[in-house]
Design a protein around this motif. Structure first.
Motif, short mmCIF file in Angstrom:
data_model
loop_
_atom_site.label_atom_id
_atom_site.label_comp_id
_atom_site.label_asym_id
_atom_site.label_seq_id
_atom_site.Cartn_x
_atom_site.Cartn_y
_atom_site.Cartn_z
N SER A 160 -1.09 6.78 -6.66
CA SER A 160 -1.42 5.93 -7.82
C SER A 160 -0.28 4.97 -8.17
O SER A 160 0.86 5.12 -7.69
CB SER A 160 -1.71 6.82 -9.03
OG SER A 160 -0.49 7.31 -9.58
N ASP A 161 -0.60 4.03 -9.03
CA ASP A 161 0.41 3.08 -9.49
C ASP A 161 1.46 3.74 -10.37
O ASP A 161 2.51 3.16 -10.62
CB ASP A 161 -0.26 1.92 -10.25
CG ASP A 161 -1.10 1.07 -9.30
OD1 ASP A 161 -0.85 1.11 -8.08
OD2 ASP A 161 -2.01 0.38 -9.78
N ARG A 162 1.17 4.93 -10.83
CA ARG A 162 2.18 5.65 -11.63
C ARG A 162 3.39 6.02 -10.77
O ARG A 162 4.45 6.33 -11.30
CB ARG A 162 1.58 6.90 -12.26
CG ARG A 162 0.63 6.57 -13.36
CD ARG A 162 0.13 7.79 -14.08
NE ARG A 162 -0.94 7.41 -15.00
CZ ARG A 162 -1.75 8.26 -15.58
NH1 ARG A 162 -1.63 9.54 -15.35
NH2 ARG A 162 -2.68 7.83 -16.39
N ALA A 163 3.20 5.99 -9.47
CA ALA A 163 4.32 6.31 -8.57
C ALA A 163 4.85 5.04 -7.91
O ALA A 163 5.44 5.10 -6.82
CB ALA A 163 3.85 7.30 -7.50
N SER A 164 4.66 3.92 -8.57
CA SER A 164 4.98 2.64 -7.92
C SER A 164 6.46 2.44 -7.59
O SER A 164 6.79 1.57 -6.80
CB SER A 164 4.49 1.48 -8.80
OG SER A 164 5.14 1.51 -10.04
N GLY A 205 0.86 -1.18 0.00
CA GLY A 205 0.00 0.00 0.00
C GLY A 205 0.89 1.22 0.00
O GLY A 205 2.08 1.13 -0.30
N CYS A 206 0.31 2.35 0.33
CA CYS A 206 1.15 3.55 0.38
C CYS A 206 0.57 4.60 1.34
O CYS A 206 -0.62 4.61 1.64
CB CYS A 206 1.33 4.15 -1.00
SG CYS A 206 -0.13 4.93 -1.69
N HIS A 237 6.50 -3.84 0.69
CA HIS A 237 5.91 -3.23 -0.51
C HIS A 237 4.96 -2.09 -0.14
O HIS A 237 3.92 -1.89 -0.78
CB HIS A 237 5.19 -4.27 -1.37
CG HIS A 237 6.07 -5.42 -1.72
ND1 HIS A 237 7.13 -5.31 -2.60
CD2 HIS A 237 6.10 -6.70 -1.26
CE1 HIS A 237 7.75 -6.47 -2.69
NE2 HIS A 237 7.16 -7.33 -1.88
N ILE A 238 5.34 -1.38 0.89
CA ILE A 238 4.57 -0.20 1.28
C ILE A 238 5.43 1.04 1.00
O ILE A 238 6.56 1.13 1.47
CB ILE A 238 4.20 -0.25 2.78
CG1 ILE A 238 3.24 -1.43 3.04
CG2 ILE A 238 3.56 1.07 3.23
CD1 ILE A 238 2.99 -1.71 4.50
N ARG A 239 4.86 1.94 0.21
CA ARG A 239 5.57 3.17 -0.12
C ARG A 239 5.16 4.29 0.84
O ARG A 239 4.00 4.34 1.27
CB ARG A 239 5.26 3.61 -1.55
CG ARG A 239 5.67 2.60 -2.61
CD ARG A 239 5.41 3.12 -4.02
NE ARG A 239 4.01 3.29 -4.32
CZ ARG A 239 3.39 4.47 -4.45
NH1 ARG A 239 4.04 5.59 -4.29
NH2 ARG A 239 2.10 4.52 -4.72
N VAL A 240 6.11 5.14 1.17
CA VAL A 240 5.80 6.28 2.05
C VAL A 240 6.43 7.53 1.43
O VAL A 240 7.64 7.58 1.23
CB VAL A 240 6.36 6.09 3.47
CG1 VAL A 240 5.84 7.19 4.40
CG2 VAL A 240 6.02 4.71 4.03
N ASN A 241 5.60 8.48 1.10
CA ASN A 241 6.08 9.74 0.53
C ASN A 241 5.43 10.92 1.25
O ASN A 241 4.46 10.74 2.01
CB ASN A 241 5.74 9.81 -0.96
CG ASN A 241 6.56 8.83 -1.78
OD1 ASN A 241 7.77 8.96 -1.89
ND2 ASN A 241 5.89 7.82 -2.33
N ALA A 242 5.99 12.08 1.02
CA ALA A 242 5.41 13.30 1.61
C ALA A 242 5.20 14.34 0.52
O ALA A 242 5.92 14.37 -0.47
CB ALA A 242 6.31 13.84 2.70
#
Lengths: 79, 252
Positions: B233-237, B137-138, B179-184
């Motif tokens: 989104s998946d575009r930032a996978s 997830g993210c 498989h977890i993304r973390v962004n700000a």
């Protein structure tokens, strides 16, 4: 499958061990590869299998096969 | 053609108004199943209903205080049990208060850290376990440009946002194996209702800061929402651990 069988299966799958090694000596100091990632996998499997969410204190406290049994008891899971 | 977030299950905190509401609107428009959280229901019910119809998706109000661990956990479990997964959480809820250093009280500081920082860590802790059940997830954490460059009168607020930035980077590394993304997302000056209030009191100071925005305009809540939608989104996978400045090139 009984709850105990489910519990044992989680440990066997997570640590790739046979069921006969799950005893009072099975803990995070003696089991090779019981690191923070394995700990999280273990917690995730337990939570998913028994449909519970552990408190942080219990996640930290789940340091052995036996400790996990006590903790599950707090959440009403009878093994 | 599928929309950008079609069928993704997302939770937006602090979505009762302001930027959070606009993020929720963007996510719904992009096809996500959106749970909108805030501390009070207010008009969330009616807004969610109209949003659901307008964008042919499901928008669900979910009231709880993000600083209440028990309520937060129950809220996440509700979503998980209803939808069978949680794909994305936007940690947007925050207290914003501008005060000179000498005027910052301990109680305000504690409240700000409770909402802006500790609750986000709590969310990461609990939600990451639910996300990992479905293979990942993210998270999108709302930071602020002040957390990077600082700002007079925002010592307390910028401290909390600086914490969000470092938290994002560390959590991204720790959760990547799951498989977890973390962004700000780090907004610059954004034209919100709050901005209008501030402008009335500090117009000249703000004008001088607006002049430093290379793209020549204030940010809008939609600008922030667009960045959040992309990161969800998946575009930032293949993107994790990043802080995306949405500030009109004000920081360079």
């Amino acid at each position: 499958m009984t709850n105990l069988e489910k519990y044992n299966r989680i440990f066997c799958d997570t640590f790739q061990v046979e069921e006969n090694v799950l005893n009072e000596k099975f803990d995070n100091t003696s089991v090779e590869g019981w690191d923070s990632i394995k700990q999280l996998c273990l917690i995730t499997s337990i939570e998913e299998t028994f449909d519970i969410m552990l408190d942080t204190e219990d996640i930290i406290g789940l340091v052995s096969y036996f400790a996990g049994k006590d903790i599950l008891g707090k959440y009403g899971v009878i093994l | 053609m599928d929309r950008l977030l079609e069928k993704k299950v997302c939770l937006i905190t602090g979505a009762g108004r302001g930027i959070g509401r606009v993020i929720a609107d963007r996510f719904a428009r992009d096809g996500a199943i959106v749970y909108i959280n805030d501390i009070k229901l207010e008009d969330m019910d009616s807004w969610a209903e109209s949003c659901s119809q307008l964008y042919r998706t499901k928008v669900v109000p979910l009231c709880f205080d993000v600083t209440d661990s028990v309520a937060l956990k129950a809220g996440l479990m509700d979503i998980y049990k209803t939808e069978g997964k949680i794909d994305c959480i936007v940690n947007n809820a925050a207290i914003i208060a501008n005060q000179k250093l000498g005027m910052v009280t301990k109680s305000l500081l504690e409240r700000m850290f409770n909402v802006n920082v500790f609750a986000v860590i709590d969310m990461l802790q609990i939600a990451s376990r639910l996300m990992s059940r479905n293979g990942g997830g993210c998270f999108v954490n709302i930071a602020s440009i002040t957390g990077i460059v600082g700002s007079p009168g925002q010592v307390a607020y910028s401290s909390t946002k600086g914490a969000i930035i470092s938290m994002t980077k560390s959590a991204a590394k720790e959760l990547a194996p799951l498989h977890i993304r973390v962004n700000a997302v780090a907004p610059g000056i954004v034209k919100t209702e709050r901005f209008d209030e501030l402008y009335a009191d500090h117009g000249e100071t703000i004008d001088s800061r607006i002049e430093k925005i290379a793209l020549g305009r204030l940010g809008t809540p939609e600008d922030i929402a667009n960045a959040c939608s992309f990161l969800a989104s998946d575009r930032a996978s293949y993107i994790s651990g990043q802080v995306l400045g949405v500030d009109g090139c004000a920081t360079i």
